[in-house]
Design an enzyme around this catalytic site. Structure first.
Site, PDB file in Angstrom:
ATOM      1  N   TYR A   1       0.949  -1.062  -0.006  1.00  0.00           N
ATOM      2  CA  TYR A   1       0.112   0.053   0.051  1.00  0.00           C
ATOM      3  C   TYR A   1       0.900   1.245  -0.002  1.00  0.00           C
ATOM      4  O   TYR A   1       1.661   1.537   0.822  1.00  0.00           O
ATOM      5  CB  TYR A   1      -1.210   0.030   1.109  1.00  0.00           C
ATOM      6  CG  TYR A   1      -1.900   1.031   1.066  1.00  0.00           C
ATOM      7  CD1 TYR A   1      -3.125   1.022   0.741  1.00  0.00           C
ATOM      8  CD2 TYR A   1      -1.652   2.524   1.641  1.00  0.00           C
ATOM      9  CE1 TYR A   1      -4.060   1.941   0.466  1.00  0.00           C
ATOM     10  CE2 TYR A   1      -2.309   3.451   1.593  1.00  0.00           C
ATOM     11  CZ  TYR A   1      -3.606   3.161   0.990  1.00  0.00           C
ATOM     12  OH  TYR A   1      -4.430   4.434   1.029  1.00  0.00           O
TER      13      TYR A   1
ATOM     14  N   GLN B   1     -11.040   1.185   1.502  1.00  0.00           N
ATOM     15  CA  GLN B   1     -11.477   0.197   0.847  1.00  0.00           C
ATOM     16  C   GLN B   1     -10.571  -0.688   0.060  1.00  0.00           C
ATOM     17  O   GLN B   1     -10.765  -1.793  -0.339  1.00  0.00           O
ATOM     18  CB  GLN B   1     -12.421   1.052  -0.248  1.00  0.00           C
ATOM     19  CG  GLN B   1     -11.677   2.137  -1.142  1.00  0.00           C
ATOM     20  CD  GLN B   1     -11.526   3.427  -0.628  1.00  0.00           C
ATOM     21  OE1 GLN B   1     -11.741   3.502   0.644  1.00  0.00           O
ATOM     22  NE2 GLN B   1     -11.314   4.490  -1.171  1.00  0.00           N
TER      23      GLN B   1
ATOM     24  N   ASN C   1      -3.165   6.652   6.167  1.00  0.00           N
ATOM     25  CA  ASN C   1      -3.668   7.469   6.965  1.00  0.00           C
ATOM     26  C   ASN C   1      -4.762   6.542   8.146  1.00  0.00           C
ATOM     27  O   ASN C   1      -4.561   5.755   8.239  1.00  0.00           O
ATOM     28  CB  ASN C   1      -4.861   8.575   6.462  1.00  0.00           C
ATOM     29  CG  ASN C   1      -5.894   7.685   5.529  1.00  0.00           C
ATOM     30  OD1 ASN C   1      -6.332   6.722   5.880  1.00  0.00           O
ATOM     31  ND2 ASN C   1      -6.344   8.559   4.775  1.00  0.00           N
TER      32      ASN C   1
ATOM     33  N   SER D   1       4.532   9.815  12.290  1.00  0.00           N
ATOM     34  CA  SER D   1       6.053   9.591  12.047  1.00  0.00           C
ATOM     35  C   SER D   1       6.629  10.332  13.358  1.00  0.00           C
ATOM     36  O   SER D   1       6.174  11.393  13.883  1.00  0.00           O
ATOM     37  CB  SER D   1       6.490  10.152  10.834  1.00  0.00           C
ATOM     38  OG  SER D   1       7.986  10.131  10.762  1.00  0.00           O
TER      39      SER D   1
ATOM     40  N   GLN E   1      10.938  15.470   9.856  1.00  0.00           N
ATOM     41  CA  GLN E   1       9.948  14.638  10.360  1.00  0.00           C
ATOM     42  C   GLN E   1       8.436  15.597  10.697  1.00  0.00           C
ATOM     43  O   GLN E   1       7.457  15.199  10.363  1.00  0.00           O
ATOM     44  CB  GLN E   1      10.221  14.128  11.762  1.00  0.00           C
ATOM     45  CG  GLN E   1      11.248  13.088  11.854  1.00  0.00           C
ATOM     46  CD  GLN E   1      10.888  12.050  10.590  1.00  0.00           C
ATOM     47  OE1 GLN E   1       9.558  11.150  10.895  1.00  0.00           O
ATOM     48  NE2 GLN E   1      11.666  11.616   9.673  1.00  0.00           N
TER      49      GLN E   1
ATOM     50  N   HIS F   1       6.009  15.982   7.878  1.00  0.00           N
ATOM     51  CA  HIS F   1       5.081  14.772   7.483  1.00  0.00           C
ATOM     52  C   HIS F   1       3.806  15.162   7.366  1.00  0.00           C
ATOM     53  O   HIS F   1       2.979  15.005   6.564  1.00  0.00           O
ATOM     54  CB  HIS F   1       5.286  13.694   8.236  1.00  0.00           C
ATOM     55  CG  HIS F   1       6.776  12.936   7.758  1.00  0.00           C
ATOM     56  ND1 HIS F   1       6.445  12.033   6.467  1.00  0.00           N
ATOM     57  CD2 HIS F   1       7.739  12.291   8.119  1.00  0.00           C
ATOM     58  CE1 HIS F   1       7.485  11.411   6.033  1.00  0.00           C
ATOM     59  NE2 HIS F   1       8.455  11.705   7.046  1.00  0.00           N
TER      60      HIS F   1
ATOM     61  N   GLU G   1      10.528   5.544  16.643  1.00  0.00           N
ATOM     62  CA  GLU G   1      10.664   5.205  15.085  1.00  0.00           C
ATOM     63  C   GLU G   1      11.934   5.308  14.520  1.00  0.00           C
ATOM     64  O   GLU G   1      12.481   4.160  14.146  1.00  0.00           O
ATOM     65  CB  GLU G   1       9.393   5.703  14.300  1.00  0.00           C
ATOM     66  CG  GLU G   1       9.596   5.515  12.738  1.00  0.00           C
ATOM     67  CD  GLU G   1       8.595   6.271  11.926  1.00  0.00           C
ATOM     68  OE1 GLU G   1       8.376   5.912  10.736  1.00  0.00           O
ATOM     69  OE2 GLU G   1       8.326   7.469  12.257  1.00  0.00           O
ATOM     70  N   HIS G   2      12.372   6.636  14.688  1.00  0.00           N
ATOM     71  CA  HIS G   2      13.719   6.761  14.075  1.00  0.00           C
ATOM     72  C   HIS G   2      14.526   7.450  15.380  1.00  0.00           C
ATOM     73  O   HIS G   2      14.221   8.062  16.164  1.00  0.00           O
ATOM     74  CB  HIS G   2      13.649   8.036  13.002  1.00  0.00           C
ATOM     75  CG  HIS G   2      12.955   7.597  11.793  1.00  0.00           C
ATOM     76  ND1 HIS G   2      11.519   8.136  11.748  1.00  0.00           N
ATOM     77  CD2 HIS G   2      13.068   7.081  10.753  1.00  0.00           C
ATOM     78  CE1 HIS G   2      11.047   7.806  10.664  1.00  0.00           C
ATOM     79  NE2 HIS G   2      11.989   7.120  10.085  1.00  0.00           N
TER      80      HIS G   2
ATOM     81  N   ASP H   1      15.291   7.373   4.576  1.00  0.00           N
ATOM     82  CA  ASP H   1      13.847   7.429   4.096  1.00  0.00           C
ATOM     83  C   ASP H   1      14.127   7.231   2.455  1.00  0.00           C
ATOM     84  O   ASP H   1      12.976   6.737   2.078  1.00  0.00           O
ATOM     85  CB  ASP H   1      13.470   8.930   4.387  1.00  0.00           C
ATOM     86  CG  ASP H   1      12.918   8.923   5.690  1.00  0.00           C
ATOM     87  OD1 ASP H   1      12.573   8.337   6.490  1.00  0.00           O
ATOM     88  OD2 ASP H   1      12.763  10.405   5.894  1.00  0.00           O
TER      89      ASP H   1
ATOM     90  N   GLU I   1      -2.823 -33.780  31.009  1.00  0.00           N
ATOM     91  CA  GLU I   1      -3.672 -32.769  30.502  1.00  0.00           C
ATOM     92  C   GLU I   1      -4.979 -33.129  30.536  1.00  0.00           C
ATOM     93  O   GLU I   1      -5.908 -32.360  29.812  1.00  0.00           O
ATOM     94  CB  GLU I   1      -3.051 -32.172  29.360  1.00  0.00           C
ATOM     95  CG  GLU I   1      -1.811 -31.204  29.524  1.00  0.00           C
ATOM     96  CD  GLU I   1      -1.088 -30.476  28.198  1.00  0.00           C
ATOM     97  OE1 GLU I   1      -0.386 -29.838  28.153  1.00  0.00           O
ATOM     98  OE2 GLU I   1      -1.887 -30.964  26.959  1.00  0.00           O
TER      99      GLU I   1
ATOM    100  N   HIS J   1      -4.780 -37.845  22.579  1.00  0.00           N
ATOM    101  CA  HIS J   1      -3.483 -37.590  22.362  1.00  0.00           C
ATOM    102  C   HIS J   1      -2.566 -38.634  22.911  1.00  0.00           C
ATOM    103  O   HIS J   1      -1.686 -39.395  22.336  1.00  0.00           O
ATOM    104  CB  HIS J   1      -3.108 -36.227  23.183  1.00  0.00           C
ATOM    105  CG  HIS J   1      -3.402 -35.117  22.325  1.00  0.00           C
ATOM    106  ND1 HIS J   1      -4.705 -34.830  22.136  1.00  0.00           N
ATOM    107  CD2 HIS J   1      -2.755 -34.124  21.861  1.00  0.00           C
ATOM    108  CE1 HIS J   1      -4.882 -33.533  21.450  1.00  0.00           C
ATOM    109  NE2 HIS J   1      -3.335 -33.143  21.509  1.00  0.00           N
TER     110      HIS J   1
END
Length: 419
Positions: free
Chosen positions: A119, A182, A205, A228, A250, A253, A318-319, A352, A406, A411
């Site tokens: 994506y 979607q 998003n 981010s 950053q 973004h 993240e970074h 990046d 058990e 088994h």
């Protein structure tokens, strides 16, 4: 820690409406398939194209829209990303004929997933670099069917040309002009024109993120990503201008992005604030960067670099940038981050785009339990075992006793049949 620039606390958003909206979109796609996708394309992006799949002719036309330098840049970035992904692939090896006791043979195979969807967001910016970051490691892993989707440029029927070219260079087999929740529903459950995939990777998003959350289980995902973020650890010998540039990289973004500086030198921290203000005067994206920095930017003065390390491990950014005189002394102590950038020469933005490591990374403290997208994201480690008759008879009583313990007599009977 002394705070010299304080960030606002992120409010806990009431996500009930978001969950309901996304659930409705998923239900529509599951029920009405391609018809729903075309309606959402027109509603959200002004796209009225009939065929959701991008043709070879469209891809070839996209190449003609790029200048020589643009194409060369994409190829150079793809080369580095691919080289690193292939090197990583060589570290993930099968295991065979491991024997914990005589006659018992264990092992595992490394098997790529059959299909994936990459994506690639459109939104405010055409993030064509993300196409390289997602599809390239999938190709290195050996995924047989690599699909990708991205929303069209608003008001047109076409994906951004650079994004299309990046997808093609990275080895995508099927490209679809489709975005939003979607798209996640379509690749999770399938429609008339889209066959479902095994895993969906890539940022998006909050609607895309929520759709990934709701579809997880039906389809695999990389992780649930948020805004981010970057955390910079710096001493007083760093460049204030460089650190300010990294924080704003950053911040631009989106308005929810977060830039944090931890420094042992209060005067340096104040000089970074001044440098940020100077850059915001000339930055094209200052409207977004200013709001993000003013709202969520943070600068703290720590008593020691060890205190900064402790904070970083708790925050799990993240970074993570180490802009200090002796970064090697800190690296072994750092355990929670998406990707680490060592020394002033190593800008986070290099990762990046083109240095070769992946930029699809965990946010919102997810780095405590996962790394970013890499070739292993598309690989399964599947175990196998075999036994000699003697080993089977020898281990059967042990297994039978444990099964009876058990309360699973079936088994136990299956084990006893091997005696």
């Amino acid at each position: 820690m002394k705070i010299i620039k304080e960030a606002q606390v992120r409010s806990e958003e009431d996500n009930r409406n978001l969950r309901e909206t996304v659930a409705g979109i998923i239900g529509e796609v599951r029920g009405r398939g391609d018809a729903a996708l075309r309606e959402y394309n027109e509603k959200f992006d002004g796209c009225t194209r009939e065929s959701l799949r991008v043709s070879r002719e469209e891809i070839d036309a996209a190449y003609k829209e790029l200048g020589e330098q643009e194409l060369a840049d994409l190829k150079a970035a793809h080369h580095n990303i691919g080289a690193f992904a292939n090197a990583q692939r060589q570290t993930v090896k099968p295991l065979d004929n491991f024997s914990p006791e005589p006659g018992v043979f264990l092992g595992h195979r490394i098997i790529p997933v059959e299909s994936c969807c990459c994506y690639v967001p459109g939104g405010n910016y055409p993030l064509y670099s993300t196409a390289l970051m997602l599809a390239t490691p999938a190709k290195a892993a050996g995924v047989k069917r690599i699909t990708a989707c991205a929303p069209v440029v608003r008001g047109t029927g076409h994906i951004n040309a650079r994004t299309l070219v990046a997808m093609d260079l990275a080895g995508v087999d099927e490209i679809y002009a489709l975005g939003g929740a979607q798209a996640i529903a379509a690749f999770s459950y399938g429609t008339g024109s889209i066959k479902p995939v095994d895993i969906i990777v890539g940022p998006g998003n909050r609607f895309v993120t929520e759709a990934k959350r709701q579809c997880y289980g039906q389809v695999g995902i990389d992780f649930v990503a948020g805004p981010s973020e970057v955390l910079v650890i710096a001493d007083g010998k760093a460049s204030a201008k460089v650190v300010a540039a990294d924080l704003l990289a950053q911040s631009e973004h989106d308005v929810n992005a977060k830039g944090i500086l931890l420094t042992t030198d209060e005067a340096f921290g104040k000089s970074v604030i001044e440098a940020v203000e100077e850059e915001l005067k000339i930055l094209d994206t200052a409207k977004i960067a200013r709001q993000s920095w003013d709202t969520f930017g943070e600068i703290g003065v720590v008593d020691s670099l060890d205190e900064a390390v402790q904070y970083a491990n708790e925050y799990a950014p993240e970074h993570l940038e180490l802009n200090v005189e002796d970064p090697d002394a800190l690296i072994p102590k750092l355990v929670n981050y998406g990707s680490l950038f060592i020394g002033q020469n190593t800008a986070e933005v290099f990762g990046d785009y083109a240095s070769g490591t992946n930029h699809t990374l965990p946010t919102l403290r997810a780095a405590r339990y996962t790394g970013g997208v890499w070739v292993g994201t598309f690989l399964k480690t599947c175990t196998h075992q075999s036994m000699t008759p003697e080993a089977s008879a020898r281990i059967a009583p042990l297994v039978s006793r444990m099964a009876h313990g058990e309360g699973l007599s079936g088994h136990a009977a299956a084990a006893d049949a091997r005696k």
